[in-house]
Design a protein around this motif. Structure first.
Motif, PDB file in Angstrom:
ATOM      1  N   SER A   1      -4.852   4.839  14.104  1.00  0.00           N
ATOM      2  CA  SER A   1      -4.188   4.989  12.813  1.00  0.00           C
ATOM      3  C   SER A   1      -4.365   3.700  12.022  1.00  0.00           C
ATOM      4  O   SER A   1      -4.083   2.604  12.526  1.00  0.00           O
ATOM      5  CB  SER A   1      -2.698   5.287  13.020  1.00  0.00           C
ATOM      6  OG  SER A   1      -2.049   5.441  11.780  1.00  0.00           O
ATOM      7  N   THR A   2      -4.829   3.801  10.786  1.00  0.00           N
ATOM      8  CA  THR A   2      -5.077   2.632   9.945  1.00  0.00           C
ATOM      9  C   THR A   2      -4.355   2.798   8.615  1.00  0.00           C
ATOM     10  O   THR A   2      -4.183   3.915   8.108  1.00  0.00           O
ATOM     11  CB  THR A   2      -6.583   2.456   9.686  1.00  0.00           C
ATOM     12  OG1 THR A   2      -7.083   3.625   9.022  1.00  0.00           O
ATOM     13  CG2 THR A   2      -7.340   2.249  10.986  1.00  0.00           C
ATOM     14  N   ASN A   3      -3.946   1.657   8.023  1.00  0.00           N
ATOM     15  CA  ASN A   3      -3.218   1.677   6.759  1.00  0.00           C
ATOM     16  C   ASN A   3      -3.538   0.424   5.950  1.00  0.00           C
ATOM     17  O   ASN A   3      -3.641  -0.676   6.505  1.00  0.00           O
ATOM     18  CB  ASN A   3      -1.705   1.718   7.004  1.00  0.00           C
ATOM     19  CG  ASN A   3      -1.268   2.962   7.728  1.00  0.00           C
ATOM     20  OD1 ASN A   3      -1.054   4.004   7.127  1.00  0.00           O
ATOM     21  ND2 ASN A   3      -1.154   2.860   9.055  1.00  0.00           N
ATOM     22  N   LEU A   4      -3.678   0.608   4.648  1.00  0.00           N
ATOM     23  CA  LEU A   4      -3.849  -0.491   3.716  1.00  0.00           C
ATOM     24  C   LEU A   4      -2.930  -0.222   2.530  1.00  0.00           C
ATOM     25  O   LEU A   4      -3.054   0.812   1.861  1.00  0.00           O
ATOM     26  CB  LEU A   4      -5.300  -0.608   3.247  1.00  0.00           C
ATOM     27  CG  LEU A   4      -5.582  -1.696   2.208  1.00  0.00           C
ATOM     28  CD1 LEU A   4      -5.294  -3.082   2.790  1.00  0.00           C
ATOM     29  CD2 LEU A   4      -7.025  -1.612   1.713  1.00  0.00           C
ATOM     30  N   ASN A   5      -2.000  -1.154   2.263  1.00  0.00           N
ATOM     31  CA  ASN A   5      -1.003  -0.954   1.222  1.00  0.00           C
ATOM     32  C   ASN A   5      -0.932  -2.172   0.309  1.00  0.00           C
ATOM     33  O   ASN A   5      -1.012  -3.312   0.785  1.00  0.00           O
ATOM     34  CB  ASN A   5       0.384  -0.732   1.845  1.00  0.00           C
ATOM     35  CG  ASN A   5       0.404   0.417   2.830  1.00  0.00           C
ATOM     36  OD1 ASN A   5       0.130   1.551   2.477  1.00  0.00           O
ATOM     37  ND2 ASN A   5       0.717   0.124   4.088  1.00  0.00           N
ATOM     38  N   TYR A   6      -0.779  -1.897  -0.977  1.00  0.00           N
ATOM     39  CA  TYR A   6      -0.537  -2.960  -1.942  1.00  0.00           C
ATOM     40  C   TYR A   6       0.902  -2.837  -2.429  1.00  0.00           C
ATOM     41  O   TYR A   6       1.372  -1.737  -2.760  1.00  0.00           O
ATOM     42  CB  TYR A   6      -1.493  -2.867  -3.127  1.00  0.00           C
ATOM     43  CG  TYR A   6      -1.194  -3.884  -4.209  1.00  0.00           C
ATOM     44  CD1 TYR A   6      -1.373  -5.247  -3.978  1.00  0.00           C
ATOM     45  CD2 TYR A   6      -0.695  -3.483  -5.451  1.00  0.00           C
ATOM     46  CE1 TYR A   6      -1.079  -6.181  -4.951  1.00  0.00           C
ATOM     47  CE2 TYR A   6      -0.401  -4.410  -6.422  1.00  0.00           C
ATOM     48  CZ  TYR A   6      -0.591  -5.759  -6.177  1.00  0.00           C
ATOM     49  OH  TYR A   6      -0.284  -6.689  -7.138  1.00  0.00           O
ATOM     50  N   MET A   7       1.642  -3.979  -2.487  1.00  0.00           N
ATOM     51  CA  MET A   7       3.074  -3.947  -2.763  1.00  0.00           C
ATOM     52  C   MET A   7       3.441  -4.919  -3.880  1.00  0.00           C
ATOM     53  O   MET A   7       2.829  -5.987  -4.011  1.00  0.00           O
ATOM     54  CB  MET A   7       3.856  -4.297  -1.491  1.00  0.00           C
ATOM     55  CG  MET A   7       3.602  -3.345  -0.336  1.00  0.00           C
ATOM     56  SD  MET A   7       4.317  -3.940   1.217  1.00  0.00           S
ATOM     57  CE  MET A   7       3.338  -5.411   1.510  1.00  0.00           C
ATOM     58  N   GLN A   8       4.463  -4.532  -4.629  1.00  0.00           N
ATOM     59  CA  GLN A   8       5.003  -5.365  -5.704  1.00  0.00           C
ATOM     60  C   GLN A   8       6.526  -5.245  -5.732  1.00  0.00           C
ATOM     61  O   GLN A   8       7.094  -4.249  -5.282  1.00  0.00           O
ATOM     62  CB  GLN A   8       4.472  -4.912  -7.069  1.00  0.00           C
ATOM     63  CG  GLN A   8       3.033  -5.209  -7.369  1.00  0.00           C
ATOM     64  CD  GLN A   8       2.677  -4.795  -8.793  1.00  0.00           C
ATOM     65  OE1 GLN A   8       3.317  -3.925  -9.393  1.00  0.00           O
ATOM     66  NE2 GLN A   8       1.644  -5.418  -9.349  1.00  0.00           N
ATOM     67  N   PHE A   9       7.185  -6.273  -6.289  1.00  0.00           N
ATOM     68  CA  PHE A   9       8.568  -6.132  -6.726  1.00  0.00           C
ATOM     69  C   PHE A   9       8.568  -5.374  -8.051  1.00  0.00           C
ATOM     70  O   PHE A   9       7.662  -5.550  -8.872  1.00  0.00           O
ATOM     71  CB  PHE A   9       9.225  -7.499  -6.929  1.00  0.00           C
ATOM     72  CG  PHE A   9       9.264  -8.358  -5.695  1.00  0.00           C
ATOM     73  CD1 PHE A   9       9.993  -7.972  -4.589  1.00  0.00           C
ATOM     74  CD2 PHE A   9       8.565  -9.561  -5.644  1.00  0.00           C
ATOM     75  CE1 PHE A   9      10.033  -8.768  -3.451  1.00  0.00           C
ATOM     76  CE2 PHE A   9       8.599 -10.360  -4.517  1.00  0.00           C
ATOM     77  CZ  PHE A   9       9.329  -9.963  -3.418  1.00  0.00           C
TER      78      PHE A   9
END
Length: 594
Positions: free
Chosen positions: A509-517
């Motif tokens: 299982s692989t995941n790539l996430n971009y996050m912001q406030f």
């Protein structure tokens, strides 16, 4: 000619019946065929014929009602299978096992027992932004805000569960169930800086702790059936698991409460009406602590599930939740002597609040497209605002969606999350969304670094930016002990992932996430720092899940995750880490289930 043949056949048939009644039966069938078929083979040349049934050869008198010799006892339907050589084994949890509910207890007709045992082992090296000060540094002359980020965690849970069940549960709910689930926990932590594990710096940088928890202790009573398809109403009282939605976004926990539940119209509709009074948690294990008094925190829940709506294969749910908190006068220190209520943040005063949540949640598929979605609106009143000590209104939003598509042995996933943030902590309305007790299952869940780790807001009070096994940057003291806080920066996430079934027993299982406030005004006030960027950064994770027996009896998971810090994290923590802008976690988890 035809009439003569028919009359002859009738005479032969009458003779056969008379002969049968007298106890003998000549081979009349063969004679009849030969007479009707000119040129047939004479009887002397016909091969040996099969005998007629014994019922024709001899007359058997029917048994009398009072004759016990004609009655053969048959075991009940659970033990009947033993007559064909299928044996039971207590060591085998998947085949016939008397302590897995496969047959009633001896001396009973409808009482069953089900025993469960789980060993859950976690070893976890990681790096986390770590505060350090004059009283907590072992290095002379080191007065920086940040210290060595490397840590190691080991956690072991032994989980035991016993259920005593009354009723035939193959086609209907149990009539009565008693369940008890104790947990024995051992945990060990090793960090590089003082005052991380204990408030007292003299207690060092290592900690070993044990805890005995009670995660389930309830009685489930089947009130009634309301249809011939076993639609039902039941009530459950005690410590029990509950989740307000499919992915644990708002409230997912094992808590003390009363729950009425059931279904209608062939299980098309399911409902829950519940009230929970929250238990305190053990600080280091995160499990229930029944030795402490109950919290003055009540959760009232009503929800309705609708199968196959709006489309076949999709399940919709509407929910209403009311969280009543009266811990404004409560001063609570955790097991390591850090203050948790009120949180050491803003005005540091206790708060009472009344918050309602209205939500819609969906889970299922539309053709090939799988979809899980959630939406909540939070509203209400919060007394003693975090920064103004005044009453404020709450109005906040949350939305999440995870679409996915399967291609043979590959599943492609997307992740979208939005939680509104507070853009002005002094305007009389808090717009930062916060949950009651979240355990989110999205974007890689606890494989994800951001969700897995608790990141302290160093220099902004004794709170954490993001809690362990949580997603929202709610600025609480901790998820286990803290109160909900609606003066927070909010959260945005967009991500993609893929699951690969490399072997039937091995998944990647692989995941790539971009996050912001969503907003940074609260962070800027808390840190007395201007121009903090919204950019949290990129979270990259991968996990191997191995099930050698194609079941859940043995599951081994090895995962790794890295947070590549964006400008917002650099603004908060600088480039103090050895890799300048990267934090990591490695997780080895072995689960053995019986």
């Amino acid at each position: 000619m035809q009439r003569q043949m028919t009359g002859a056949f009738r005479r032969l048939l009458l003779g056969a019946l008379l002969a049968s009644a007298c106890g003998f039966a000549p081979d009349l069938a063969a004679q009849t065929v030969e007479r009707q078929r000119p040129g047939a083979t004479p009887p002397s040349e016909i091969e040996e014929r099969k005998p007629l049934s014994s019922a024709i050869q001899r007359r058997v008198a029917p048994p009398t009602r009072k004759d016990p010799s004609n009655i053969a006892p048959i075991p009940d339907r659970w033990r009947l299978i033993e007559a064909v050589g299928v044996e039971e084994s207590i060591l085998d949890p998947y085949n016939r096992n008397p302590i897995k509910g496969d047959r009633p207890l001896f001396g009973t007709k409808d009482w069953f027992i089900n025993i469960l045992a789980i060993s859950d082992t976690v070893a976890e090296p990681r790096s986390v932004p770590t505060p350090v000060g004059i009283q907590s540094s072992d290095d002379a002359g080191d007065y920086d805000l940040f210290g060595d980020a490397d840590q190691f965690i080991f956690n072991q849970n032994f989980i035991f569960s016993a259920s005593l069940i009354k009723g035939d549960t193959a086609y209907k709910p149990p009539d009565l169930e008693f369940r008890l689930t104790p947990v024995i926990n051992y945990n060990y932590a090793d960090v590089q800086e003082r005052r991380v594990l204990y408030a007292d710096p003299r207690q060092g940088t290592e900690r070993t702790d044990t805890h005995f928890a009670l995660q389930e202790a309830f009685v489930d009573y089947h009130i009634r059936n309301v249809s011939d398809r076993y639609d039902f109403d039941s009530v459950r009282v005690g410590i029990q698991p509950f989740s307000t939605d499919f992915r644990g976004f708002l409230f997912q926990d094992n808590q003390l409460g009363v729950r009425f539940f059931g279904d209608r119209d062939n299980n098309i509709y399911q409902y829950n009406l519940a009230w929970f009074r929250r238990l305190e948690k053990d600080t280091n294990s995160g499990l229930n602590d029944v030795d402490r008094k109950l919290r003055e925190d009540d959760v009232f829940i009503a929800n309705l599930y609708w199968q196959d709506f709006p489309s076949l294969g999709f399940q919709s749910q509407v929910t209403g939740v009311y969280n009543r908190n009266r811990e404004g006068d409560d001063f609570f220190f955790d097991n390591n002597n850090f203050i948790q209520r009120p949180s050491s943040f803003g005005a540091e005063r206790g708060r009472n609040y009344d918050i309602g949540y209205l939500g819609y949640n969906g889970d299922g598929h539309f053709g090939r497209l799988n979809l899980t979605t959630s939406f909540y609106y939070a509203f209400g009143n919060d007394r003693n605002s975090t920064f103004t000590n005044e009453d404020v209104d709450v109005s906040a939003f949350f939305a999440a969606a995870e679409p996915s598509v399967d291609f043979d042995w590959v599943r492609l996933r997307g992740s979208l999350v939005y939680a509104s943030g507070d853009d002005d902590p002094f305007d009389g309305t808090h717009t930062g969304f916060d949950a009651i007790f979240e355990n989110p299952q999205i974007a890689g869940s606890d494989t994800n670094y951001w969700i897995r780790q608790a990141i302290p807001l160093i220099g902004g009070g004794g709170v954490v930016l993001s809690n362990r096994n949580a997603m929202l940057p709610s600025l609480r003291g901790s998820k286990e002990h803290g109160q909900s806080n609606f003066a927070n920066p909010g959260f945005r996430l967009i991500g993609a992932g893929a699951d690969f079934d490399i072997l039937p027993e091995l998944r990647l299982s692989t995941n790539l996430n971009y996050m912001q406030f969503d907003e940074t005004a609260v962070l800027e006030v808390a840190r007395n720092q201007q121009d903090i960027s919204r950019d949290i950064g990129w979270d990259l994770s991968a996990a191997l899940i191995y099930r050698p027996f194609f079941s859940q009896n043995i599951v081994f998971r090895l995962s790794g995750a890295a947070l590549f810090a964006g400008q917002g994290i650099k603004d908060l923590y600088g480039e103090q880490n050895g890799d300048d802008d990267m934090y990591y976690t490695v997780l080895a988890n072995l689960i053995l289930t019986y």
